[in-house]
Write a protein that holds these residues in place. Structure first.
Motif, short mmCIF file in Angstrom:
data_model
loop_
_atom_site.label_atom_id
_atom_site.label_comp_id
_atom_site.label_asym_id
_atom_site.label_seq_id
_atom_site.Cartn_x
_atom_site.Cartn_y
_atom_site.Cartn_z
N MET A 1 -29.40 41.27 43.97
CA MET A 1 -29.89 42.40 44.74
C MET A 1 -29.51 43.69 44.00
O MET A 1 -28.41 43.82 43.50
N SER A 2 -30.39 44.65 43.97
CA SER A 2 -30.11 45.92 43.29
C SER A 2 -29.30 46.85 44.21
O SER A 2 -29.18 46.61 45.41
N ILE A 3 -28.77 47.89 43.62
CA ILE A 3 -28.01 48.87 44.40
C ILE A 3 -28.91 49.49 45.47
O ILE A 3 -28.49 49.65 46.62
N ALA A 4 -30.14 49.80 45.11
CA ALA A 4 -31.07 50.39 46.08
C ALA A 4 -31.32 49.43 47.25
O ALA A 4 -31.37 49.86 48.41
N GLY A 24 -19.56 54.19 55.59
CA GLY A 24 -19.26 52.80 55.31
C GLY A 24 -19.48 52.49 53.85
O GLY A 24 -20.44 52.96 53.25
N PRO A 25 -18.57 51.72 53.27
CA PRO A 25 -18.72 51.37 51.86
C PRO A 25 -19.89 50.41 51.67
O PRO A 25 -20.16 49.56 52.51
N ILE A 26 -20.59 50.60 50.58
CA ILE A 26 -21.71 49.71 50.24
C ILE A 26 -21.41 49.12 48.88
O ILE A 26 -21.36 49.83 47.88
N GLY A 27 -21.20 47.82 48.86
CA GLY A 27 -20.95 47.12 47.60
C GLY A 27 -19.48 46.92 47.31
O GLY A 27 -18.61 47.61 47.85
N ARG A 32 -13.49 48.16 46.78
CA ARG A 32 -12.28 48.15 45.95
C ARG A 32 -11.65 49.53 45.88
O ARG A 32 -10.42 49.68 45.96
N ILE A 33 -12.46 50.57 45.73
CA ILE A 33 -11.92 51.93 45.65
C ILE A 33 -11.26 52.32 46.96
O ILE A 33 -10.17 52.89 46.97
N LEU A 34 -11.90 52.01 48.09
CA LEU A 34 -11.31 52.34 49.38
C LEU A 34 -10.01 51.58 49.61
O LEU A 34 -9.05 52.12 50.16
N ARG A 35 -9.96 50.32 49.20
CA ARG A 35 -8.73 49.53 49.34
C ARG A 35 -7.62 50.13 48.48
O ARG A 35 -6.48 50.27 48.93
N ALA A 36 -7.96 50.52 47.25
CA ALA A 36 -6.96 51.13 46.36
C ALA A 36 -6.46 52.45 46.92
O ALA A 36 -5.27 52.75 46.85
N ARG A 37 -7.36 53.23 47.48
CA ARG A 37 -6.96 54.51 48.08
C ARG A 37 -6.01 54.30 49.24
O ARG A 37 -5.03 55.02 49.41
#
Length: 53
Positions: A1-4, A24-27, A32-37
């Motif tokens: 599936m593409s990002i779009a 809401g995070p998509i992908g 991962r970035i939100l978890r790291a933050r």
């Protein structure tokens, strides 16, 4: 599936909810970035990547 396609599916799912979240995070990279933050110390600025300045 593409990002779009991921974004379109997330938007379609969200607008069908009676009380949708504002954000809401998509992908996997966003999750991962939100978890790291969340795990990062609060007294140090959070950078998802080295800016190389």
């Amino acid at each position: 599936m593409s990002i779009a396609q991921d974004v379109a599916a997330a938007v379609a799912d969200t607008i069908e909810k009676p009380d949708p979240p504002l954000r809401g995070p998509i992908g996997a990279p966003a999750e991962r970035i939100l978890r790291a933050r969340k795990e990062a110390p609060e007294d140090v600025p959070f950078l998802a990547t080295d800016l190389g300045w």
